[in-house]
Enzyme design. Structure first.
Site, PDB file in Angstrom:
ATOM      1  CD  GLU A   1      -3.003  -0.603  -0.006  1.00  0.00           C
ATOM      2  OE1 GLU A   1      -3.129  -0.242  -1.195  1.00  0.00           O
ATOM      3  OE2 GLU A   1      -3.389  -1.695   0.413  1.00  0.00           O
TER       4      GLU A   1
ATOM      5  N   GLY B   1     -15.671   4.675  -2.853  1.00  0.00           N
ATOM      6  CA  GLY B   1     -14.970   5.172  -1.666  1.00  0.00           C
ATOM      7  C   GLY B   1     -14.571   4.075  -0.703  1.00  0.00           C
ATOM      8  CB  ALA B   2     -15.322   0.579  -0.490  1.00  0.00           C
ATOM      9  N   GLY B   3     -12.094   1.824  -1.232  1.00  0.00           N
ATOM     10  CA  GLY B   3     -10.719   1.354  -1.430  1.00  0.00           C
ATOM     11  C   GLY B   3     -10.644   0.210  -2.427  1.00  0.00           C
ATOM     12  CG  LEU B   4     -13.128  -2.522  -2.678  1.00  0.00           C
ATOM     13  CD1 LEU B   4     -14.430  -3.324  -2.609  1.00  0.00           C
ATOM     14  CD2 LEU B   4     -11.953  -3.414  -2.289  1.00  0.00           C
TER      15      LEU B   4
ATOM     16  CG  ASP C   1      -6.034   1.739  -8.036  1.00  0.00           C
ATOM     17  OD1 ASP C   1      -5.414   0.906  -7.335  1.00  0.00           O
ATOM     18  OD2 ASP C   1      -6.438   2.816  -7.608  1.00  0.00           O
TER      19      ASP C   1
HETATM   20  P1  NG1 Z   1      -7.655   3.783  -4.109  1.00  0.00           P
HETATM   21  O1  NG1 Z   1      -7.885   2.989  -2.893  1.00  0.00           O
HETATM   22  O2  NG1 Z   1      -8.292   3.173  -5.311  1.00  0.00           O
HETATM   23  O3  NG1 Z   1      -7.988   5.230  -3.952  1.00  0.00           O
HETATM   24  C1  NG1 Z   1      -5.149   4.741  -4.218  1.00  0.00           C
HETATM   25  C2  NG1 Z   1      -4.375   4.956  -5.516  1.00  0.00           C
HETATM   26  C3  NG1 Z   1      -3.436   3.780  -5.798  1.00  0.00           C
HETATM   27  C4  NG1 Z   1      -2.563   3.490  -4.599  1.00  0.00           C
HETATM   28  C5  NG1 Z   1      -3.441   3.310  -3.352  1.00  0.00           C
HETATM   29  C6  NG1 Z   1      -2.636   3.108  -2.091  1.00  0.00           C
HETATM   30  C7  NG1 Z   1      -5.408   6.187  -7.359  1.00  0.00           C
HETATM   31  C8  NG1 Z   1      -6.300   6.122  -8.521  1.00  0.00           C
HETATM   32  N1  NG1 Z   1      -5.288   5.068  -6.634  1.00  0.00           N
HETATM   33  O4  NG1 Z   1      -6.060   3.695  -4.398  1.00  0.00           O
HETATM   34  O5  NG1 Z   1      -2.658   4.088  -6.929  1.00  0.00           O
HETATM   35  O6  NG1 Z   1      -1.612   4.497  -4.415  1.00  0.00           O
HETATM   36  O7  NG1 Z   1      -4.283   4.448  -3.145  1.00  0.00           O
HETATM   37  O8  NG1 Z   1      -1.857   1.973  -2.160  1.00  0.00           O
HETATM   38  O9  NG1 Z   1      -4.831   7.218  -7.087  1.00  0.00           O
END
Ligand code: NG1
Length: 470
Positions: free
Chosen positions: A61, A156-159, A205
């Site tokens: 992460e 907004g769930a980190g997916l 992602d």
């Molecule tokens: P999510 O959880 O999809 O917002 C973001 C970044 C990833 C990565 C993660 C942390 C974007 C589009 N996504 O993911 O590239 O840095 O946080 O590991 O910025």
């Protein structure tokens, strides 16, 4: 399109679990409903269907924008975009949830004005503008976006719902304009296209959404190689059958993620700039390794204490020798407040250790050592909580409850953080029967409802595309 044709198509995308034939049937109904909604919105005629999956990150992460390593997998949860080309260069966007996402429209150009921060159309405008600049595309589209849960990616769930929308829009516009790009180039393109919305995110992602493979995690080295076309080192690691992945949504939605995220990216860049004074070849935190810098792995703390401040504001950073020009452009690029303070040492420590954990986790996965892998997941969470300050009370409570279960080998925050989901690795044959009670305890502690689902690794965007005659 008849339902047996659709069933055959979808079998190639979604894991066909013989124990749950109803799952595939439900997907078929979902696509049929989407086709009907498209026809109602835009009239009869051929329809192109695209899909891009969300992802869950198993480990790694906040390493991607530091040119480090990640180990995510694409999920069956995805975003569909049904489309038909338009010759007038207009893009008309409708959503299957119109009350939540009202209609938007714009004209293709090399400079498309973004909507307000967070507006859903920005994730389509970004790739549209980038495709005009790169390839001069001219055909717009009538499009219907379908991302409703449970089959869609929760927001907004980190997916990675935002990246799934970026990828599916880029795919649709590229294809409707008769263009194509090799998958790695396309994933790299999508990552940069999403910068349009104001984040300075990494590539994880988009790579997962484009390159995902059923039954596999993607070990990705986020350091681009060669100029252009940019290449990346990728490896699909089979997920051992004897373990299962569980994704739990804490129900806590992040606030201010954009600014927290951008501050973290800036803190990492500050760490690099400070180390560069002595090691000019260090361009990203990925380069900070015991071998290169000449310290024993166990002495990382001492090394960082010697070279990086625990905390610093802009004045302290100037005092440490960082140039005003560098700091000004950093502040502008990442929309930083002039009173911002930076916890440089702890942030760098997280990234450096997390990179090593990803390498070790991939090795553990290759030999089906779930216990070892689970241990790295636990360490990763502690580091995200303490060093990166990217967790929150609700997610910590959830991780703690999961860690207390004998079936759970490891659990950690997944995605950017400050809320969202937790990913857990479950022991051989463990069902999720224990989750009802755990959810009850979670609700007692946080007042929030808990949702969970089995994380099945799905195909990426290039896995499927179809023209439906209506
Ligand atoms: P999510 O959880 O999809 O917002 C973001 C970044 C990833 C990565 C993660 C942390 C974007 C589009 N996504 O993911 O590239 O840095 O946080 O590991 O910025």
């Amino acid at each position: 399109m008849n339902s047996s044709h659709l069933t055959a198509m979808l079998q190639q995308v979604y894991e066909h679990d013989p124990n749950y034939p109803a799952l595939l049937q439900a997907q078929v109904s979902r696509y049929q409903e989407a086709l009907t909604a498209f026809r109602l919105a835009f009239g009869p005629g051929p329809v192109y269907i695209y899909r891009a999956p969300g992802r869950v990150n198993l480990i790694g992460e906040h390493t991607d924008y530091n040119h480090g390593f990640v180990l995510p997998m694409a999920l069956e949860k995805d975003i569909l975009l049904l489309a038909r080309p338009r010759t007038d260069g207009r893009v008309i966007l409708r959503n299957i949830e119109p009350a939540r996402f009202s209609e938007r429209s714009f004209t293709l150009s090399a400079s498309i004005r973004p909507g307000p921060v967070g507006d859903w159309a920005n994730y389509v405008k970004g790739p549209a503008q980038a495709l005009v600049r790169l390839l001069g595309i001219e055909r717009g589209m009538d499009a219907l976006v379908v991302g409703r849960v449970p089959f869609g990616v929760p927001i907004g769930a980190g997916l990675s719902s935002s990246s799934a929308l970026t990828v599916v829009s880029a795919m649709a516009l590229l294809d409707l304009n008769h263009g194509s790009m090799p998958p790695v180039e396309f994933a790299h393109f999508c990552a940069q296209a999403e910068w349009y919305v104001g984040t300075r995110g990494g590539v994880m992602d988009h790579f997962t959404s484009v390159l995902g493979r059923r039954g596999h995690a993607l070990f990705l080295d986020c350091r681009p190689m060669g100029e252009p076309p940019t290449q990346y080192r990728t490896e699909w690691v089979p997920l051992p059958q004897q373990y299962s992945i569980l994704v739990c949504d804490s129900g806590k939605r992040r606030a201010n993620t954009l600014s927290d995220y951008n501050v973290r990216v800036a803190e990492c860049k500050i760490g690099v700039a400070l180390l560069q004074r002595r090691w000019p070849a260090v361009t990203h935190l990925r380069d900070v390794t015991p071998e290169r810098m000449g310290f024993a792995p166990a002495n990382l703390d001492a090394f960082l204490a010697e070279h990086l401040p625990e905390e610093a504001d802009f004045a302290a950073l100037r005092h440490l020798g960082l140039s005003p020009a560098f700091l000004e452009s950093l502040a502008a690029d990442h929309r930083l407040s002039p009173t911002q303070t930076f916890r440089v040492r702890a942030r760098c420590r997280h990234v450096i250790r997390e990179n090593q954990r990803v390498i070790d986790s991939a090795a553990a996965l290759r030999v089906s050592d779930g216990r070892r892998f689970g241990g790295y997941m636990r360490e990763s969470h502690q580091s995200l909580r303490d060093d990166y300050a990217a967790s929150c009370a609700e997610v910590d409570a959830l991780v703690e409850l999961l860690a207390g279960r004998p079936e759970v080998l490891g659990a950690r925050l997944t995605g950017a953080g400050w809320g969202g989901c937790v990913v857990a690795l479950l022991e051989a044959g463990a069902g999720t029967g224990f989750m009802a009670e755990l959810a009850e305890r979670y609700r007692e502690r946080t007042g929030l409802p808990l949702e969970w689902f089995a994380g099945r690794a799905a195909a990426g965007v290039n896995g499927w595309k179809h023209i439906a005659e209506l």
